[in-house]
Write an enzyme that holds these catalytic residues in place. Structure first.
Site, PDB file in Angstrom:
ATOM      1  N   HIS A 103       0.856  -1.196   0.000  1.00  0.00           N
ATOM      2  CA  HIS A 103       0.000   0.000   0.000  1.00  0.00           C
ATOM      3  C   HIS A 103       0.888   1.240   0.000  1.00  0.00           C
ATOM      4  CE1 HIS A 103      -3.175   2.812   1.146  1.00  0.00           C
ATOM      5  NE2 HIS A 103      -4.021   1.862   0.796  1.00  0.00           N
ATOM      6  N   ASP A 109      -7.991  -5.264  -0.086  1.00  0.00           N
ATOM      7  CA  ASP A 109      -8.451  -6.174  -1.141  1.00  0.00           C
ATOM      8  C   ASP A 109      -8.096  -7.632  -0.881  1.00  0.00           C
ATOM      9  OD1 ASP A 109      -7.570  -3.508  -3.262  1.00  0.00           O
ATOM     10  OD2 ASP A 109      -9.602  -4.231  -2.904  1.00  0.00           O
TER      11      ASP A 109
HETATM   12  C1  SDX Z   1      -6.152  -0.008  -2.911  1.00  0.00           C
HETATM   13  O1  SDX Z   1      -4.364   4.525  -2.004  1.00  0.00           O
HETATM   14  C2  SDX Z   1      -5.321   3.901  -1.402  1.00  0.00           C
HETATM   15  O2  SDX Z   1      -5.776   4.255  -0.324  1.00  0.00           O
HETATM   16  C3  SDX Z   1      -5.860   2.665  -2.118  1.00  0.00           C
HETATM   17  C4  SDX Z   1      -6.886   1.850  -1.373  1.00  0.00           C
HETATM   18  C5  SDX Z   1      -8.166   2.615  -1.143  1.00  0.00           C
HETATM   19  O3  SDX Z   1      -8.883   2.292  -0.189  1.00  0.00           O
HETATM   20  O4  SDX Z   1      -8.502   3.475  -2.006  1.00  0.00           O
HETATM   21  O5  SDX Z   1      -6.373   1.452  -0.123  1.00  0.00           O
HETATM   22  C6  SDX Z   1      -7.281   0.607  -2.158  1.00  0.00           C
HETATM   23  O6  SDX Z   1      -5.951   0.296  -4.047  1.00  0.00           O
HETATM   24  C7  SDX Z   1      -5.232  -0.963  -2.166  1.00  0.00           C
HETATM   25  C8  SDX Z   1      -4.044  -1.451  -3.049  1.00  0.00           C
HETATM   26  C9  SDX Z   1      -4.554  -2.538  -3.975  1.00  0.00           C
HETATM   27  N1  SDX Z   1      -3.489  -2.925  -4.924  1.00  0.00           N
HETATM   28  C10 SDX Z   1      -2.838  -4.102  -4.795  1.00  0.00           C
HETATM   29  O7  SDX Z   1      -3.022  -4.907  -3.880  1.00  0.00           O
HETATM   30  C11 SDX Z   1      -1.862  -4.395  -5.943  1.00  0.00           C
HETATM   31  C12 SDX Z   1      -0.548  -4.931  -5.359  1.00  0.00           C
HETATM   32  N2  SDX Z   1       0.129  -3.838  -4.661  1.00  0.00           N
HETATM   33  C13 SDX Z   1       1.125  -3.074  -5.409  1.00  0.00           C
HETATM   34  O8  SDX Z   1       0.892  -2.932  -6.772  1.00  0.00           O
HETATM   35  C14 SDX Z   1       1.605  -1.836  -4.664  1.00  0.00           C
HETATM   36  O9  SDX Z   1       1.846  -2.227  -3.382  1.00  0.00           O
HETATM   37  C15 SDX Z   1       0.746  -0.595  -4.654  1.00  0.00           C
HETATM   38  C16 SDX Z   1       0.390  -0.162  -6.026  1.00  0.00           C
HETATM   39  C17 SDX Z   1      -0.491  -0.825  -3.868  1.00  0.00           C
HETATM   40  C18 SDX Z   1       1.565   0.502  -3.966  1.00  0.00           C
HETATM   41  O10 SDX Z   1       2.651   0.754  -4.774  1.00  0.00           O
HETATM   42  P1  SDX Z   1       3.750   1.864  -4.373  1.00  0.00           P
HETATM   43  O11 SDX Z   1       3.383   2.571  -3.135  1.00  0.00           O
HETATM   44  O12 SDX Z   1       4.029   2.691  -5.586  1.00  0.00           O
HETATM   45  O13 SDX Z   1       4.963   0.984  -3.975  1.00  0.00           O
HETATM   46  P2  SDX Z   1       6.039   0.428  -4.985  1.00  0.00           P
HETATM   47  O14 SDX Z   1       5.365  -0.170  -6.196  1.00  0.00           O
HETATM   48  O15 SDX Z   1       7.064   1.487  -5.193  1.00  0.00           O
HETATM   49  O16 SDX Z   1       6.656  -0.803  -4.162  1.00  0.00           O
HETATM   50  C19 SDX Z   1       7.737  -0.612  -3.254  1.00  0.00           C
HETATM   51  C20 SDX Z   1       8.504  -1.925  -3.317  1.00  0.00           C
HETATM   52  C21 SDX Z   1       8.923  -2.301  -4.734  1.00  0.00           C
HETATM   53  O17 SDX Z   1      10.053  -3.146  -4.607  1.00  0.00           O
HETATM   54  P3  SDX Z   1      11.564  -2.555  -4.860  1.00  0.00           P
HETATM   55  O18 SDX Z   1      11.497  -1.719  -6.154  1.00  0.00           O
HETATM   56  O19 SDX Z   1      11.826  -1.693  -3.650  1.00  0.00           O
HETATM   57  O20 SDX Z   1      12.433  -3.755  -4.974  1.00  0.00           O
HETATM   58  O21 SDX Z   1       7.655  -3.021  -2.879  1.00  0.00           O
HETATM   59  C22 SDX Z   1       7.444  -3.909  -3.972  1.00  0.00           C
HETATM   60  C23 SDX Z   1       7.791  -3.143  -5.244  1.00  0.00           C
HETATM   61  O22 SDX Z   1       8.201  -4.028  -6.280  1.00  0.00           O
HETATM   62  N3  SDX Z   1       6.035  -4.301  -3.935  1.00  0.00           N
HETATM   63  C24 SDX Z   1       5.586  -5.536  -4.043  1.00  0.00           C
HETATM   64  C25 SDX Z   1       4.192  -5.445  -3.918  1.00  0.00           C
HETATM   65  N4  SDX Z   1       3.848  -4.175  -3.735  1.00  0.00           N
HETATM   66  C26 SDX Z   1       4.994  -3.468  -3.749  1.00  0.00           C
HETATM   67  N5  SDX Z   1       6.227  -6.717  -4.242  1.00  0.00           N
HETATM   68  C27 SDX Z   1       5.448  -7.814  -4.315  1.00  0.00           C
HETATM   69  N6  SDX Z   1       4.088  -7.809  -4.191  1.00  0.00           N
HETATM   70  C28 SDX Z   1       3.437  -6.644  -4.001  1.00  0.00           C
HETATM   71  N7  SDX Z   1       2.123  -6.640  -3.889  1.00  0.00           N
END
Ligand code: SDX
Length: 438
Positions: A306, A363
């Protein structure tokens, strides 16, 4: 005395005012930065940028705190219901008994869709995704309600608010009935909001229908938990579209499309696909945790991570607990719940996730409940949209009521070519040398 941050940039020194929110969150106000320095700021994804001031919802991601109008989500989950929470978010306070009765009665009496709206569904392919239908029909509602477009007219805003809250479940249920070739079921004003929606979804005209109160209560809770989450992607979209003074129907239609993305609300559908895949692969949770850690592989754990929560999402805590209760009460055993719990257990012992503060989000468990109630997976994000509608409306109204609503228009850092001359066709070459910018 105003506290300031002193910025030394180029040959300038500027003092920028600091501001502190009511919960102690702090910002540097850069609204005069460009005029005073010629510089703008660059912040892809707005990771460090507050887009607005808002009094609606507070999220403390470091401590897993979520409050709607100051009330903790745990208390609302325990004691409130979806429509009361919608009232709280939109009007700022819990309704009095009379206000609650009036609000619920009004919403109940706006659930019918214009008969001509039903004809839109004839044009959609049978396998159309219900999120596409939801946004298209919400946008089309503006053509039926041209009397309530003006965002600066409180009466028209109130009318649009009631119409959207009342009709979104009807639009959603109709999209499901269309996909399975069953007749649309009209709303029943004798039922509460969630029971009415479940009946429109699952009743058939040839059979008596009664709604399982356990399912209605579980849906009520899930919608309440999704009702708002400050400046998330879809809410920011609704604000940005509304800042052009687009009407509420158009702004919400845009928010629905933003929510559809798998990184946002679309994750609820992706989680079930992921759990199904893991289950089909011998419930080999470790294999998929390792895959999620492999930067060279596109697989990510849906429902994990998140932007704001660097701790367990409090909504996931409540939904995880609710899964056990609802599945037991409905007499459902779903092995995917065991897979989800095992996946969480393995991931939260792994430093890759702990070091990146990746925890289950809203989710991760919601789909298990929706599936147990009987919703098809492609309706899960639609349920998120129905839940989030009060938040979208509350933020849109808050923005419209703000003293100086500026149209949202971010700047950029230009990385394209310097000025070049126009090249007449006769002088242009074919082949790779003439290819456009890579
Ligand atoms: C919602 O914003 C809100 O409030 C949203 C929400 C709401 O109520 O409106 O809470 C609802 O959208 C919840 C999120 C639902 N999405 C997912 O579950 C999809 C999976 N999650 C990711 O795509 C990600 O965590 C995000 C999009 C939710 C957040 O992305 P960020 O903040 O841009 O973080 P990032 O992509 O920069 O990740 C940081 C690190 C990265 O690794 P490194 O580059 O440091 O090596 O964490 C890793 C990412 O690759 N990472 C994950 C991961 N999420 C982040 N690795 C594996 N699995 C994951 N799910």
């Amino acid at each position: 005395m105003t506290r300031t941050a002193r910025l030394h940039v180029a040959d300038r020194v500027v003092d920028l005012p600091l501001a502190t929110g009511t919960a102690g969150d702090q910002v540097i106000d850069i609204s005069t930065l460009r005029d005073r320095t010629g510089f703008t700021t660059l912040d892809p994804g707005y990771v460090n940028t507050a887009s607005c001031s808002s009094a609606i919802t507070f999220v403390d991601g470091d401590h897993g705190i979520l409050r709607y109008r100051g009330i903790p989500i745990e208390a609302l989950a325990e004691r409130s219901d979806f429509l009361e929470t919608a009232y709280l978010l939109i009007y700022g306070t819990l309704p009095s008994p009379a206000a609650s009765h009036a609000f619920v009665t009004t919403i109940t009496r706006h659930t019918l869709l214009h008969e001509d709206v039903k004809r839109f569904y004839d044009g959609f392919p049978k396998d159309a995704h219900p999120m596409a239908i939801l946004s298209a029909v919400v946008g089309a509602l503006s053509t039926f309600y041209q009397d309530s477009h003006n965002p600066t007219d409180p009466h028209q805003v109130e009318l649009s608010t009631h119409r959207l809250l009342a009709k979104l479940p009807s639009i959603a249920a109709y999209s499901y009935k269309k996909s399975i070739g069953q007749p649309f079921i009209y709303p029943d004003n004798a039922l509460d909001y969630c029971s009415n929606f479940l009946r429109m979804m699952f009743a058939v005209p040839t059979e008596p229908s009664d709604v399982n109160p356990v399912a209605a209560r579980a849906l009520n809770l899930a919608l309440l938990l999704h009702a708002d989450h400050e400046q998330n992607c879809s809410t920011s979209t609704v604000r940005l579209v509304g800042s052009s003074h687009a009407n509420l129907f158009a702004s919400v239609a845009a928010g629905i499309y933003a929510l559809w993305g798998p990184r946002h609300g679309g994750a609820s559908q992706q989680v079930m696909t992921m759990l199904d895949t893991i289950q089909a692969d011998g419930a080999n949770v470790g294999k998929y945790v390792d895959l999620a850690k492999d930067r060279s592989h596109p697989f990510r754990l849906s429902g994990f991570g998140h932007r704001v929560y660097r701790h367990y999402d409090p909504r996931a805590t409540i939904l995880k607990r609710t899964c056990d209760h609802v599945l037991a009460a409905l007499g459902v055993h779903d092995p995917l719940l065991d897979v989800a719990k095992r996946l969480e257990e393995v991931a939260l012992k792994d430093d890759f996730f702990l070091s990146r503060k990746l925890y289950p989000n809203v989710d991760f468990y919601s789909g298990v409940i929706y599936k147990a109630i009987g919703f098809p997976v492609n309706m899960f994000t639609v349920l998120f949209a129905i839940g989030r509608l009060p938040g979208w409306i509350a933020h849109w109204r808050e923005m419209m009521q703000a003293p100086a609503v500026k149209i949202g228009r971010p700047r950029q850092l230009y990385t394209g070519r310097p000025a070049i001359d126009y090249v007449p066709m006769a002088q242009r070459l074919d082949g790779p040398a003439a290819a456009g910018p890579g």
